[in-house]
Design an enzyme around this catalytic site. Sequence first.
Site, PDB file in Angstrom:
ATOM      1  N   SER A 143      29.949  43.572  38.665  1.00 12.22           N
ATOM      2  CA  SER A 143      29.652  43.530  37.223  1.00 12.22           C
ATOM      3  C   SER A 143      28.251  44.050  36.944  1.00 12.22           C
ATOM      4  O   SER A 143      28.024  44.731  35.940  1.00 12.22           O
ATOM      5  CB  SER A 143      29.827  42.104  36.676  1.00 12.22           C
ATOM      6  OG  SER A 143      28.825  41.247  37.185  1.00 12.22           O
ATOM      7  N   ASP A 201      21.383  40.495  40.917  1.00 13.86           N
ATOM      8  CA  ASP A 201      22.383  41.564  41.064  1.00 13.86           C
ATOM      9  C   ASP A 201      21.982  42.834  40.328  1.00 13.86           C
ATOM     10  O   ASP A 201      22.055  43.942  40.875  1.00 13.86           O
ATOM     11  CB  ASP A 201      23.757  41.090  40.564  1.00 13.86           C
ATOM     12  CG  ASP A 201      24.358  40.019  41.449  1.00 13.86           C
ATOM     13  OD1 ASP A 201      23.620  39.418  42.252  1.00 13.86           O
ATOM     14  OD2 ASP A 201      25.573  39.772  41.338  1.00 13.86           O
TER      15      ASP A 201
END
Length: 394
Positions: A143, A201
């Site tokens: 994502s 991330d």
Amino acid sequence: MDCIVSAPGKAILHGEHAVVHGKVALAVSLNLRTYLRLKTTTTGKVCINLPNIDTFLCWDLSELKKLIPYSCGKKEEVKLLDAELVRRLRDFVGVRDGNLDTCNMATLAFLYTYLSLFGSSELPSLTVSVWSELPTGAGLGSSAAYSVCLAAALLCASGAIPTPLKERDHTARWCQEDLERINSWAFQGEMIIHGNPSGVDNAVGTWGGMLRFLAGKIIPLSRVPLLRILLTNTKVPRSTKVLVARVKDKINKFPSIMTPVLDSVDAISCTCEKVLSEMTCEPITGEHYNILEELIDINQHHLNVMGVGHPALDTLCQVTLARGLHSKLTGAGGGGCGITLLRPETDSFVVQSTVQDLKDRGFDCWETSIGGPGVQQHSPQSVKEDILEILNHY
């Protein structure tokens, strides 16, 4: 405008979950990437194609204009989510709280970034197509790689940052200031998708290589050795949000027990960082790898103590240990993925038979390495043929 960008996936070597509670995490880019092509059109529509998750959507510009009756102002610098815009988009996409599937989340992140960047001017008609080498929902930063690609491409399309690719370049990267802007927009996308992400991330997707992350501060490690790993996807689905909440509950319930566990994980990350930096400036020895393997084992036990293990991850650890290889979960746990360190001298027969054994258990497994570049722009020639074909299909 027609541009192609890509961003890497990520694995966390050490510090997952602890990082949410102010401890050090070491995150590393995975040589598996997400590619995005953005093409401006004259159709009067905005389209997004996500063949990995079988999602193909188009909206008329007139529909989207209704979502921004109040002046957004061009928000190139971002800190907080625009809660009102998120609420409108959720209604527009038809998202109810119990309906936060991958398709809806990806759609919300796209529309939010698009409308935030273009809301104060004329909305451009464009088509965005994405293809990823990363499995979704497996703790590999899929994502975030998507959010980073969206941020980079849409910032370029809006003129907020330049396209770095010069004639005859194959790939190009942005300057530090532009990367920071890409990263802050990608973080917004991650907030829409994950609620309260750590920011690790999207930082790995933006900067690549290896990063030390502590209390919101990100320090790229200047030089790290290339490490071979096996990456295993147990294909057991789980929710990052639920697992983060589970750890928090356990810390609240047993603070005197869990605080030393978090401190120990912190020490593991710091020790690992020290060993990796030693490996770049002196001859690499078997003892370096012995320490890295022991740290992996200790951290995996700690993650089980935190309550984020899973029988499938135990199987991964047992299968690899039977061949003298050391594994731990990476990411949120509760299933998802694990990494296995491969020593330079590990025989290819051992690697292949381990991979086969793990596939026989129903897992996906592939050999890769860690430490590739962060977000970059590509010439079509620099993109693998099969991926280019998919991006050009739409």
